[in-house]
Design a protein around this motif. Structure first.
Motif, short mmCIF file in Angstrom:
data_model
loop_
_atom_site.label_atom_id
_atom_site.label_comp_id
_atom_site.label_asym_id
_atom_site.label_seq_id
_atom_site.Cartn_x
_atom_site.Cartn_y
_atom_site.Cartn_z
N GLU A 135 1.23 8.95 -7.11
CA GLU A 135 1.50 10.05 -7.29
C GLU A 135 2.73 10.29 -7.97
O GLU A 135 2.68 11.35 -8.44
CB GLU A 135 2.35 10.07 -5.67
CG GLU A 135 2.52 11.93 -5.51
CD GLU A 135 2.79 11.82 -3.40
OE1 GLU A 135 3.58 12.52 -3.05
OE2 GLU A 135 2.07 11.00 -2.71
N VAL A 143 0.95 -1.50 -0.28
CA VAL A 143 0.35 0.21 0.13
C VAL A 143 0.87 1.27 -0.07
O VAL A 143 0.62 2.44 -0.83
CB VAL A 143 -1.29 0.28 1.56
CG1 VAL A 143 -1.52 1.29 1.08
CG2 VAL A 143 -1.86 -1.21 1.43
N THR A 144 1.72 1.27 0.49
CA THR A 144 2.71 2.86 0.64
C THR A 144 3.58 3.40 -0.40
O THR A 144 3.79 4.09 -0.82
CB THR A 144 3.35 2.64 2.26
OG1 THR A 144 4.95 1.40 1.83
CG2 THR A 144 2.67 2.21 3.51
N ILE A 145 4.01 1.81 -1.18
CA ILE A 145 4.97 1.93 -2.10
C ILE A 145 3.63 1.94 -3.24
O ILE A 145 3.85 3.36 -3.72
CB ILE A 145 5.44 0.78 -2.80
CG1 ILE A 145 5.97 -0.16 -2.01
CG2 ILE A 145 5.97 0.92 -3.90
CD1 ILE A 145 7.43 0.72 -0.97
N GLN A 146 2.45 1.26 -3.20
CA GLN A 146 1.72 2.05 -4.20
C GLN A 146 0.99 3.36 -4.61
O GLN A 146 1.00 3.90 -5.20
CB GLN A 146 0.46 1.46 -4.02
CG GLN A 146 -1.04 2.02 -4.73
CD GLN A 146 -2.52 0.96 -4.70
OE1 GLN A 146 -2.91 -0.26 -5.31
NE2 GLN A 146 -3.38 1.49 -3.54
N ALA A 147 0.65 3.59 -2.78
CA ALA A 147 0.88 5.79 -2.80
C ALA A 147 1.79 6.11 -3.90
O ALA A 147 2.15 7.54 -4.40
CB ALA A 147 0.84 6.07 -1.95
N GLN A 148 3.53 5.86 -3.20
CA GLN A 148 4.62 6.56 -3.91
C GLN A 148 4.08 6.19 -5.63
O GLN A 148 4.32 7.38 -6.61
CB GLN A 148 5.55 5.72 -3.96
CG GLN A 148 5.62 6.03 -2.37
CD GLN A 148 7.60 5.14 -1.48
OE1 GLN A 148 8.17 4.62 -3.03
NE2 GLN A 148 7.75 4.82 -0.65
#
Lengths: 346, 355, 338
Positions: free
Chosen positions: B206, B198-203
Motif C-alpha cells: 500500500e 502477510v499483514t505487513i506485506q499489505a502495508q
C-alpha cells in the motif's frame, strides 16, 4: 472435493491437545533468577481427527511452529529449561492412548514412529553426508526390526511412491533440486507408517511451479495412507486448499478455529478478517476490494498484552479487552472465535 | 499502480533495456543468467518482473544499476538507455551519480540490507549527502520528512536508533525512505515483501502504491516470484524463465489471456478457492539448474507439456500477439491456441509426471 | 546491563579460587619443594665443611624442621594453608620470596615495567601494521601484494616467536653485530644523554618486539582481512553502493566499521597476554621480565612467587575477558548483555 460436496466428517480423535502451554523462561539480574517468560504457546486446545488435515496459520511470533514441535515432542531436548503444561494425547490406531507432552525419551520411542515431521527447508533437514537410502532407512533402523534387504526394498518403494526413481537411493541430497529434496523428506517421514505428520511450512521454500506438485503429492498420500496432517504455513491460500479445518493463531493463542470454509470464507475474529483480507489475490480485477488494515506490528511474545493479545492492533478493541483473556464463543457448529465482540465486525 | 492506466500508453520510456546479457563464472563454466533481455519501463508505471529461482529476474535488476558482483558476474553486452545515455558505457564516477539519485533500489532482506552499526538517521541522510550539497543538519531534516512520509511513527526520535531496534516491516519502510529521499525517477524493488508477514506485506504494498500518488512520474520495477503480489500492484508484467523474457503483457491481459505455456502453468498452479482440494494443475519437472538450460531451443521445452519437435531444435523469438503483448513461443507465433492444447493435454491420461 | 557486569565480576571469584587452589595443591605435592631444597643446601654445606651431623642419612633436628615448615606455611593441612594464603592475598600480601628474600609484590612490581614495555610496543606495532595491511589485502584480494604478504605472514606464523628471535639474534646480533646480544638496556645507561638513551633502548628493543609480535601479526592480519572480506559481501554493502556512495566510503564508512568489531574485542584478551610476558622470548634475549621471573620461580620452587605471578595473571586475564565484553557493547549497538 469442491465447495458443493461436503468433506466427509471425521469423528475419530487422533490427537487431543488440552491447555497446551510452552513457556521459555527468561533470566535476569545478578543471580540469574527467572524474571519472565516468552509465552510462545499460551494455553491452546486443539483436536486433530483421524484422516483430516488441520491447517495452523499465523504470522511470525504466533507460536504455530512451537505447537508443531510440541506435538513431535522435541522441545525438551532442544531447550532443556522449557516449561511445558497441558496435555497432548495421542490416540493411536492400536488403541493406545498416551500424553506425549514432554514425555521422556524411552517412553516416547514407542510413539515416535506414529508422529513424523516434514520441515520447511528440505536441504538443511537432510544430512548431506548420508545417501537417500540411509536417510530414509534411518527411522526404519531405529523403529522396526526389518532386515537390511527389507529396509532397502521399503526405501525404494517409498521413493517410487513420492514420485522419484528407485535408482536415486544411492545419491546424496545435494544432487537433488528443492522439490525433489522435499519429496525425500516426505518419504523419510512416511517410512515408519505414521498416523500423523506435522508439516512445518513444507512448500514455502519451493518455487511456485514446484509447490503445486508437492501439495498434490501430500494430498494423495493422505488419502492413500489415511494420514492426518498438521499443516503449518503462513500462506493462507495453500492452507485453505489443503486443509479440512483451520486454526488461526496469534501470540500463542488460537483465536479462531473452524472448517476451512468457515475460517477462510467467513472469518469472524477481527484478526482473521484482517489476515484474510491482506492475502493478495491473483486477480487484478479485485484490486479495489475492501481491506481491513492492521496498524503496527505484532508485539513480541515476551511483552504480551494483558487480556486479549490482539487488543493493541484490534480495530474494535474495548477497554475491557485488557482485563481478561477473551471468552471463546461459538459462531456455528464447529466454528469458534476467541472474541466476545466479533459481531461488531459485520 | 496508477489509477489511470490509459496514461501509460502515451507515456515515454524512462528506461530501455536492450539485449542485456549477464553471465557468471560457475566453477569452470560460464553461466548466462540473463540472455538477451529487452524491455522498456514507462514513466509512472509499475512494471512487474516475475520468475522462479534462476529465471534471471534479480540479475536483470542488479544489472540496471551495475551492481552485479564482478567477479564472478559480468555484464557481457547490451544497452541500458536512461536519459539519453547508455548506463553500461558510463564511467564509474558517472554511474555513481545515477545510483540512489536517479535510480534507487530496495532489497528483499531489510535487516541485512541496513548497516547494523549505523544509526538509521545517518543511513537515510547519507543518500542525500552524496548527491547534493546539503549540510548534515539539512539532510537530517529531510530524513525526518521522508521517514515520516513512509509511516515511521515519531520519526525524529527514531533517527538515532539502530536497525535492530525496528521490526521487519519498519526496516523495509526505512529502506524505502532511504531509496526515495533523493527523489529518484525509477525505484527498483527486489522481492520487497517476501521476508515479511502477510499483514505487513499489505502495508508495504500500500505504501508503494501511495508513493506514485505523490510523485506520479516515478516508475517502479517490482521483482517478485509471487503472481498474486503482481496482480495487486503492477500495470505491466514481464514473465522470465531461463534468463529470457517469455511473455510481456499489460496486467489484465496477462491474467485473463496468458499465452505462453509457462505463464499458463504458473497461473494454474496457484490454488483457486473455487477448486479447493482438487489436484492442482502443475508444471512438470523441476526448475533446471542454470548450467543445464536447453541451448538453441526453447528454454522451457523440457518442461512444456505441449512442446513440439521444433521447440527442441530452434529457439522461438519474442513475437507480438496484440497491443503491448508479446510471447516467446513457436506455437503462439503460429496462432495456435495454447490454452486449448494445454487443456487437451491435461485431460489425456498421464503416466509419469515427475522426471 | 549493569547487572550483567556485576554478575561477571562475581563469577570471577569462584574462577579465581578454582585456578589458584589447583596450583596451590600442585605446589604441595610436587617433590623438590622449599624444605627439600633447604635440606639439600644444608647437606651441601655440611659436606663442604666436612662435618657430619647425623651419620650417613641427613637428619635435621625436629625443631628446625618445624620452624622451616612454619616459615613456608607447610605446618598446616593443605586447605588451612590455602585459606591462610587466600586471606593474605585479599589483604594484598603475596608473601615473601624464598629466593629474593623480599616481598613477592615488590619482586613482581619491579619487573612489570619491562614486560609491559615490550608487550605494549609489540601489541601496538601489530595493530598499526596489521589493520592497514589486512584492509589492503581484502581490497586487493588475489593481487600480487596479497599473495606475497600472505607467504611472509604464514612463514612468520609457523615459526615460534622465540625461535625467530634466536635466529635473528644469532644472525643480526652475532654475525652482523647490528643489534646487541640481549639485555633490556645498554650498559652505562646512567651516563648516557637523552638521545643516546633513545638509540640504545631502540637497539635493544627491535628484536624482542619482533619476536613478541611475529605470531600475532599473522592472526591479526588474516582476521582483519577475512572480517573485511566477509563484510564486503554483505547486503548492506550492496545497499551502500546502490545509494551511489564512492567505493572508498563504502569500504571505510560501512564495511570497515563492522569488520573492526572482532578486532576491538580482541583488545581485552590481549591485556592479559601483554602483561604476562613470554618466558622463552625473555630467556632468549636475557630480559628480566615477568615471564622470566615466573619461569625461574617454578624451576627454583619459589612457590610464593609462583603463586604471586599466577594471581596477577589470573586477575588480568579475567578482567581482560570482561573488558572484551564491555568493548563489544561499546562498538556493536546490537549487543546488550542482560
Amino acid at each position: 472435493m469442491s465447495l458443493t460436496s461436503p468433506t466427509p466428517t471425521r469423528t475419530e480423535t487422533l490427537l487431543s491437545i488440552r491447555g497446551l502451554k510452552v513457556h521459555f523462561p527468561v533470566y535476569g539480574g545478578v543471580l540469574r533468577r527467572k524474571v519472565g517468560a516468552v509465552k510462545a504457546v499460551d494455553g491452546i486446545d486443539l483436536e486433530v481427527r483421524r484422516g483430516e488435515t488441520i491447517g495452523l496459520v499465523g504470522e511470525s511470533g504466533s507460536g504455530k511452529t512451537t505447537v508443531g514441535r510440541a506435538i513431535i515432542n522435541v522441545l525438551k531436548p532442544m531447550y532443556p529449561d522449557v516449561e511445558l503444561d497441558g496435555s497432548i494425547e495421542v490416540h493411536s490406531r492400536d488403541g493406545l492412548v498416551q500424553d506425549v507432552n514432554g514425555l521422556g525419551r524411552a517412553r516416547m520411542n514407542a510413539f515416535r514412529p506414529k508422529i513424523q515431521m516434514v520441515f520447511q527447508d528440505p536441504f538443511s533437514s537432510l544430512n548431506p553426508r548420508m545417501t537417500v537410502a540411509q536417510l530414509i532407512g534411518r527411522p526404519l533402523e531405529l523403529h522396526t526390526k526389518l532386515t537390511r534387504d527389507e529396509r532397502r526394498e521399503r526405501v525404494e518403494s517409498l521413493l517410487e511412491r513420492v514420485g522419484l526413481q528407485r535408482s536415486y537411493a544411492e545419491r546424496f541430497p545435494h544432487e537433488f533440486s528443492g522439490g525433489q529434496r522435499q519429496r525425500i523428506g516426505i518419504a523419510r517421514a512416511l517410512s515408519t507408517r505414521p498416523e500423523i505428520i506435522v508439516a512445518d511450512e513444507p512448500v514455502s521454500a519451493l518455487d511456485v511451479s514446484v509447490q503445486a506438485q508437492v501439495v498434490n503429492l501430500m494430498q494423495e498420500l493422505a488419502r492413500d495412507f489415511d494420514l492426518s496432517y498438521v499443516f503449518i504455513a503462513h500462506d493462507l491460500s495453500i492452507v485453505y486448499h489443503i486443509s479440512d479445518r483451520i486454526a488461526v493463531m496469534y501470540l500463542g493463542n488460537v483465536v479462531e478455529i473452524g472448517s476451512a470454509e468457515q475460517v477462510y470464507m467467513r472469518p469472524r475474529h477481527p484478526y482473521t478478517r484482517a489476515l484474510v483480507s491482506a492475502v493478495p489475490h491473483p486477480d487484478p480485477k479485485q484490486r479495489g476490494r475492501q481491506r481491513i488494515r492492521l496498524e503496527g506490528d505484532i508485539p513480541t511474545p515476551m511483552n504480551k498484552p494483558s487480556g486479549c493479545g490482539f487488543r493493541t492492533r484490534c480495530p474494535i478493541a474495548k477497554a475491557s479487552c485488557a482485563d481478561l483473556p477473551p471468552e471463546v464463543q461459538t459462531v456455528e457448529v464447529g466454528h469458534t472465535v476467541a472474541c466476545p465482540h466479533w459481531r461488531e465486525m459485520q | 499502480m496508477s489509477a489511470d492506466q490509459q496514461n501509460r500508453g502515451d507515456g515515454k520510456p524512462v528506461l530501455q533495456v536492450k539485449d542485456l546479457v549477464t553471465s557468471f563464472q560457475v566453477g569452470t563454466n560460464r553461466a548466462v543468467a540473463v540472455n538477451g533481455v529487452t524491455f522498456d519501463v514507462y514513466e509512472g508505471e509499475t512494471l512487474g518482473i516475475v520468475g522462479e529461482s534462476g529465471s534471471g529476474k534479480s540479475v536483470t535488476s542488479l544489472s540496471i544499476l551495475r551492481l552485479v558482483p564482478d567477479p564472478p558476474g559480468h555484464i557481457d553486452g547490451g544497452q541500458i538507455l536512461f536519459e539519453g545515455q547508455d548506463l553500461l558505457q558510463l564511467s564509474y564516477a558517472q554511474m555513481r551519480k545515477v545510483r540512489g539519485a536517479k535510480i534507487a533500489m530496495i532489497f528483499q532482506e531489510p535487516m541485512s540490507s541496513l548497516n547494523p552499526v549505523m544509526k538509521i538517521g545517518a543511513q537515510v541522510a547519507e543518500t542525500l549527502q552524496v548527491h547534493s550539497k546539503l549540510s548534515k543538519s539539512e539532510a537530517r531534516e529531510r530524513a525526518v520528512e521522508v521517514l515520516d512520509a513512509v509511516g515511521i511513527p515519531d520519526a525524529r526520535a527514531r533517527l538515532d536508533h539502530y536497525p535492530h531496534q525496528f521490526s521487519g516491516g519498519m526496516r523495509q519502510r526505512v529502506m524505502i525512505a532511504m531509496a526515495l529521499i533523493a527523489k529518484p525517477k525509477i525505484l527498483i524493488a527486489d522481492e520487497p515483501t517476501t521476508a515479511l508477514d502477510v499483514t505487513i506485506q499489505a502495508q508495504i504494498l500500500e505504501l508503494m502504491k501511495g508513493l506514485q500518488d505523490d510523485r506520479p512520474e516515478t516508475a517502479i520495477i517490482l521483482i517478485t516470484h509471487d503472481l498474486a503480489v503482481v496482480a495487486e500492484t503492477c500495470d505491466r508484467v514481464l514473465v522470465m524463465y531461463g534468463g529470457k523474457v517469455q511473455e510481456v503483457a499489460p496486467i489484465e491481459q496477462l491474467f485473463e489471456d496468458p499465452r505462453h505455456p509457462y505463464t499458463q502453468g504458473l497461473l494454474g498452479s496457484i490454488p483457486d478457492p473455487k477448486h479447493k482440494g482438487e489436484p492442482l494443475p502443475t508444471i512438470p519437472g523441476n526448475v533446471p539448474h542454470i548450467l543445464e538450460l536447453p541451448v538453441g531451443a526453447c528454454r522451457f521445452h523440457s518442461r512444456c507439456p505441449i512442446a513440439e519437435e521444433r521447440c527442441r531444435t530452434t529457439e522461438p523469438a519474442l513475437t507480438s500477439v496484440g497491443h503491448e503483448h508479446s510471447v516467446r513461443c513457436h506455437l503462439v507465433a503460429d496462432g495456435i491456441d495454447t490454452f486449448a492444447r494445454m487443456r487437451e493435454h491435461a485431460a489425456a491420461p498421464r503416466t509419469e509426471e515427475v522426471r | 546491563m549493569g547487572t550483567y557486569f556485576a554478575r561477571r565480576m562475581l563469577l570471577m571469584i569462584p574462577t579465581f579460587i578454582g585456578i589458584t587452589m589447583l596450583v596451590f595443591a600442585i605446589t604441595r605435592f610436587v617433590p623438590g619443594g622449599p624444605i627439600d631444597q633447604m635440606m639439600l643446601k644444608l647437606q651441601e654445606a655440611s659436606m663442604e665443611s666436612g662435618t657430619d651431623i647425623g651419620g650417613s642419612t641427613m637428619e635435621i633436628p625436629e625443631a628446625s624442621l618445624a620452624a622451616l615448615k612454619e616459615r613456608f606455611g607447610l605446618d598446616l593441612p593443605m586447605w588451612q594453608g590455602y585459606l591462610h594464603w587466600l586471606w593474605d592475598v585479599v589483604r594484598l600480601d603475596l608473601g615473601t620470596s624464598f629466593k629474593f628474600n623480599e616481598p613477592v609484590l615488590d619482586v613482581i612490581v619491579n619487573r612489570f615495567p619491562i614486560s609491559i614495555y615490550f608487550g605494549l610496543i609489540g601489541f601496538a606495532l601489530a595493530y598499526v601494521v596489521c589493520i592497514p595491511l589486512g584492509v589492503l589485502k581484502a581490497v586487493r584480494h588475489g593481487s600480487k601484494l596479497d599473495v606475497t604478504s600472505s607467504l611472509l605472514i604464514f612463514a612468520g606464523y609457523s615459526i615460534p616467536g622465540w625461535a625467530l628471535g634466536a635466529v635473528l639474534l644469532v644472525f643480526l646480533g652475532g654475525q652482523l653485530e647490528l643489534v646487541p646480544l640481549g639485555g633490556f638496556r645498554p650498559e652505562g645507561w646512567a651516563d648516557m644523554d637523552f638521545w643516546e638513551k633513545v638509540r640504545g633502548q631502540a637497539y635493544h628493543t627491535i628484536l624482542p618486539v619482533l619476536a613478541y609480535a611475529a605470531g600475532s601479526f599473522a592472526t591479526l592480519t588474516i582476521l582483519m582481512k577475512n572480517s573485511l572480506m566477509e563484510n564486503l559481501g554483505q547486503d548492506f554493502v550492496r545497499t551502500a553502493f546502490a545509494k551511489g556512495l564512492p567505493e572508498r566510503k563504502v569500504i571505510f564508512g560501512h564495511a570497515l566499521r563492522n569488520s573492526l568489531i572482532p578486532i576491538c574485542t580482541g583488545l581485552g584478551h590481549a591485556i592479559g597476554l601483554i602483561m604476562a610476558g613470554s618466558y622463552l622470548i625473555e630467556k632468549v634475549f636475557n630480559i628480566n621480565g615477568i615471564g622470566y621471573l615466573g619461569y625461574n620461580s617454578i624451576v627454583e620452587r619459589d612457590y610464593a612467587v609462583v603463586m604471586g605471578v599466577l594471581v596477577i595473571n589470573t586477575v588480568l586475564i579475567l578482567l581482560g575477558n570482561i573488558l572484551s565484553d564491555f568493548l563489544y557493547v561499546l562498538v556493536d549497538p546490537r549487543i546488550r548483555f542482560e
